[in-house]
Write a protein that holds these residues in place. Sequence first.
Motif, mmCIF file in Angstrom:
data_model
loop_
_atom_site.group_PDB
_atom_site.id
_atom_site.type_symbol
_atom_site.label_atom_id
_atom_site.label_comp_id
_atom_site.label_asym_id
_atom_site.label_seq_id
_atom_site.Cartn_x
_atom_site.Cartn_y
_atom_site.Cartn_z
ATOM 1 N N LYS A 64 0.828 -1.209 0.000
ATOM 2 C CA LYS A 64 0.000 0.000 0.000
ATOM 3 C C LYS A 64 0.864 1.262 0.000
ATOM 4 O O LYS A 64 0.500 2.270 -0.630
ATOM 5 C CB LYS A 64 -0.946 -0.016 1.205
ATOM 6 C CG LYS A 64 -1.994 -1.125 1.123
ATOM 7 C CD LYS A 64 -2.979 -1.067 2.266
ATOM 8 C CE LYS A 64 -4.029 -2.159 2.128
ATOM 9 N NZ LYS A 64 -5.057 -2.106 3.173
ATOM 10 N N VAL A 65 1.997 1.214 0.679
ATOM 11 C CA VAL A 65 2.872 2.378 0.728
ATOM 12 C C VAL A 65 3.416 2.682 -0.668
ATOM 13 O O VAL A 65 3.443 3.850 -1.107
ATOM 14 C CB VAL A 65 4.031 2.152 1.723
ATOM 15 C CG1 VAL A 65 5.007 3.327 1.677
ATOM 16 C CG2 VAL A 65 3.493 1.989 3.143
ATOM 17 N N LYS A 66 3.840 1.644 -1.378
ATOM 18 C CA LYS A 66 4.389 1.844 -2.728
ATOM 19 C C LYS A 66 3.320 2.367 -3.685
ATOM 20 O O LYS A 66 3.595 3.201 -4.554
ATOM 21 C CB LYS A 66 4.985 0.537 -3.253
ATOM 22 C CG LYS A 66 6.288 0.137 -2.575
ATOM 23 C CD LYS A 66 7.369 1.170 -2.829
ATOM 24 C CE LYS A 66 8.685 0.782 -2.168
ATOM 25 N NZ LYS A 66 9.706 1.863 -2.310
ATOM 26 N N ILE A 67 2.101 1.865 -3.539
ATOM 27 C CA ILE A 67 0.998 2.334 -4.394
ATOM 28 C C ILE A 67 0.717 3.807 -4.115
ATOM 29 O O ILE A 67 0.572 4.617 -5.037
ATOM 30 C CB ILE A 67 -0.264 1.489 -4.161
ATOM 31 C CG1 ILE A 67 -0.036 0.047 -4.635
ATOM 32 C CG2 ILE A 67 -1.471 2.086 -4.885
ATOM 33 C CD1 ILE A 67 -1.084 -0.939 -4.153
ATOM 34 N N ALA A 68 0.654 4.166 -2.822
ATOM 35 C CA ALA A 68 0.407 5.560 -2.446
ATOM 36 C C ALA A 68 1.543 6.463 -2.941
ATOM 37 O O ALA A 68 1.313 7.585 -3.404
ATOM 38 C CB ALA A 68 0.259 5.675 -0.937
ATOM 39 N N GLU A 69 2.757 5.946 -2.866
ATOM 40 C CA GLU A 69 3.931 6.705 -3.320
ATOM 41 C C GLU A 69 3.823 7.017 -4.816
ATOM 42 O O GLU A 69 4.098 8.148 -5.252
ATOM 43 C CB GLU A 69 5.188 5.870 -3.034
ATOM 44 C CG GLU A 69 6.486 6.592 -3.250
ATOM 45 C CD GLU A 69 7.680 5.727 -2.856
ATOM 46 O OE1 GLU A 69 8.596 5.598 -3.687
ATOM 47 O OE2 GLU A 69 7.674 5.174 -1.732
#
Length: 258
Positions: free
Chosen positions: A186-191
Amino acid sequence: MSSQKIFLFDFDGVIVDGMQEYWHSSLLACEKYLNSPCISVDQKLYKRVPNSFKEIRPWVKYGWEMILIVHEIIKTENPLKIDNKDDFINNYHQNCQRILSENSWIAEDLQKMLDHSRKYQIDKDFKSWVDLHNPFFEIIIFMKELRKREIKTGVITTKGKIFAEKILKQFNIFPEFIFGYESGSKVKIAEKLAKTYEILGFIEDRKKTLIDIKQNSETSHIPCFLADWGYLKGSDKYSLSNEIKLLKLSDLEELVAI
């Protein structure tokens, strides 16, 4: 900053209560695909979600863990019950890895079993499968209001994208983006989204995910909201940093004004 605005949502525990579906689909996966000699599946098990499963649910990160937990709950010997679930929870990740190792299971294979279980139900009786999900109508209304205001919506879930999409369609919700477990963290997607959009907020019921977003320099500016109606651990509502706000369903009207 981009003029394109977007609001992000987790799925299970935020948009829908999928507790029944997770139990039902994981139990079916155990019965049809797991081939474990340690379990016996009584059809009565499908009728009600055990309290032990409900209480362990907040620790779950990935769908495959559900199959593992259901297996432990329905074991014929030394099953996981409400009176010994604290021992399991206290070393949750280590216990999951131990059980994988003891049974020579691979997490990816369990995830595929869960996906197969869902596809089997969808092909057999789509309505019954959808009905296992109970929407939080306040969130549904909020997402529709965002669309009226020309604010895009994105759903980031550890469920398979195809399954989240089918459920959202039944509630007449059509986000611009749906990211399943196939898309990575989720962090990579948000990034990635933050490079193109002004992210107005992310509503999630897993506190650790929000902490990870706040600790990432590329996503730390995203307003983070912990859904108090979701699958929270007992301590999650307390000792929140100022950067993460506890959100109630009744607070959504205020968020519309952003």
